[in-house]
Scaffold this active site. Structure first.
Site, PDB file in Angstrom:
ATOM      1  N   LYS A 199       0.829  -1.214   0.000  1.00 48.29           N
ATOM      2  CA  LYS A 199       0.000   0.000   0.000  1.00 48.29           C
ATOM      3  C   LYS A 199       0.861   1.261   0.000  1.00 48.29           C
ATOM      4  O   LYS A 199       0.408   2.319  -0.451  1.00 48.29           O
ATOM      5  CB  LYS A 199      -0.975  -0.011   1.172  1.00 48.29           C
ATOM      6  CG  LYS A 199      -0.337  -0.200   2.548  1.00 48.29           C
ATOM      7  CD  LYS A 199       0.071   1.076   3.218  1.00 48.29           C
ATOM      8  CE  LYS A 199       0.748   0.793   4.549  1.00 48.29           C
ATOM      9  NZ  LYS A 199       1.224   2.003   5.231  1.00 48.29           N
ATOM     10  N   SER A 262       1.048  10.546   6.608  1.00 45.43           N
ATOM     11  CA  SER A 262       1.755   9.477   5.897  1.00 45.43           C
ATOM     12  C   SER A 262       3.030  10.021   5.245  1.00 45.43           C
ATOM     13  O   SER A 262       2.970  10.890   4.373  1.00 45.43           O
ATOM     14  CB  SER A 262       0.847   8.876   4.820  1.00 45.43           C
ATOM     15  OG  SER A 262       1.597   8.087   3.924  1.00 45.43           O
TER      16      SER A 262
END
Length: 347
Positions: A199, A262
């Protein structure tokens, strides 16, 4: 639900490692947080902060940090690895030597996401190779949609404890669960680890689209088609396709592709804005797992002959110096295909 009085060694005092260590302390466990950096250990112990990795947050005064791994592993029931994937093998060797000397076999848990360079082995495989079964009671991966910054402030978070040994997964479930952190068990260790690693590739792409000025439509398309890609590759290695629509699959993908927390998204955003890769790496100051994982996934897709055009485009940007805009254009002008969602999970 809590297992009270467990002795836990947390190896790695980055943002996620230090916050998970604090969760365990709040859950009533005795925790030693290991770091190789003396100034960092001193800061955590004296100021109860870890400002390089998580700003404006104060840890429990009961959390103790150390640079002495031997002391950290003394009498432990659980060892939690939260170090970069590239350090897993080296740390595992050190842990094994100490456990052998102490004749101890604790439960081994890891919360690292990535594949080893060159071998492309998963974290549990590395641990299995370097810590023989006589010095561990099980191996569990802790993974899912989670940002350290949000768990630190008790935002509601749901993640997965994956293991081929369901009893070991349940033990980790009880170890971490509380009123803001909920843990589900999953027997598909392979699928959970692959989903967690792959991912990050799509998160780089999502950040790049933002840096290029594209909006939500483009991001949704990238995430959906990216999920199809990583599912195909995971299934080719034996993962359960349903794992990729669970917490460690689509859940982790969503949170990593949509949040400024992130680092992979932030790295992609900088690349999309025109920054050069060496400058992005230097600016981040922390490991960007998606960069190495992109190379791994691309080479594995070639080996398995799996069609992964998004991954290939990101690989071209990172490793071949390709222009991001041209790669996006290439993806959009590919030959038309049928979506066939269910089939795309396995083909």
């Amino acid at each position: 639900m809590l297992i009270m009085g467990k002795n836990v060694a947390v190896l790695g005092a980055g943002s996620w490692g230090s916050v998970l260590a604090n969760v365990l302390v709040e859950n009533g466990h005795q925790v030693e947080l290991w770091t190789y950096k003396t100034p960092q250990a001193d800061e955590i112990n004296s100021q109860h902060t870890n400002n390089k990795y998580i700003k404006d947050y104060y840890f429990s005064e009961k959390l103790h940090a150390t640079t002495d791994m031997d002391a950290a592993l003394d009498g432990v029931d659980v060892v939690l690895f939260v170090v970069p994937t590239k350090a897993i093998r080296e740390i595992s060797v050190q842990v094994c030597d100490i456990l052998r000397d102490k004749n101890n076999a604790p439960l081994i848990v890891h919360a690292s996401k990535g594949l080893e360079l060159k071998t492309y082995k998963r974290v549990s495989q590395i641990i299995d190779e370097e810590i023989p079964s006589g010095y561990r009671s099980g191996i569990v991966a802790l993974s899912g949609p989670s940002h350290a910054e949000e768990v630190a402030h008790h935002d509601l978070t749901l993640i997965t404890a994956a293991s081929e040994d369901l009893d070991a997964a349940k033990e980790v479930q009880k170890l971490f669960m509380n009123n803001y952190l909920r843990i589900y068990t999953n027997p598909d260790l392979l699928g959970v680890e692959l989903g967690a690693a792959f991912k990050n590739i799509i998160a780089l792409g999502a950040g790049a689209l933002h840096g290029l000025g594209f909006g939500d439509d483009a991001k949704a398309a990238l995430m959906t088609r990216g999920l199809a890609e990583i599912s195909r590759l995971g299934v080719a290695f034996g993962a359960d396709p349903l794992t990729f629509i669970g917490l460690s699959g689509v859940g982790d993908l969503v949170v990593t592709c949509t949040s400024v927390h992130s680092r992979n998204w932030r790295a992609g955003d900088q690349l999309g804005s025109g920054k050069k890769l060496p400058d992005v790496i230097a600016d981040m100051g922390m490991v960007i797992e998606g960069i190495n994982t992109t190379q791994a996934a691309y080479e594995l897709s070639q080996e398995k002959q799996i069609d992964m055009p998004i991954t290939e485009a990101i690989y071209n940007v990172l490793y071949r110096g390709a222009d991001i805009k041209e790669e996006v254009g290439g993806l959009m002008t590919r030959e038309g295909k049928s979506e066939e969602i269910a089939q795309n999970m396995v083909d």
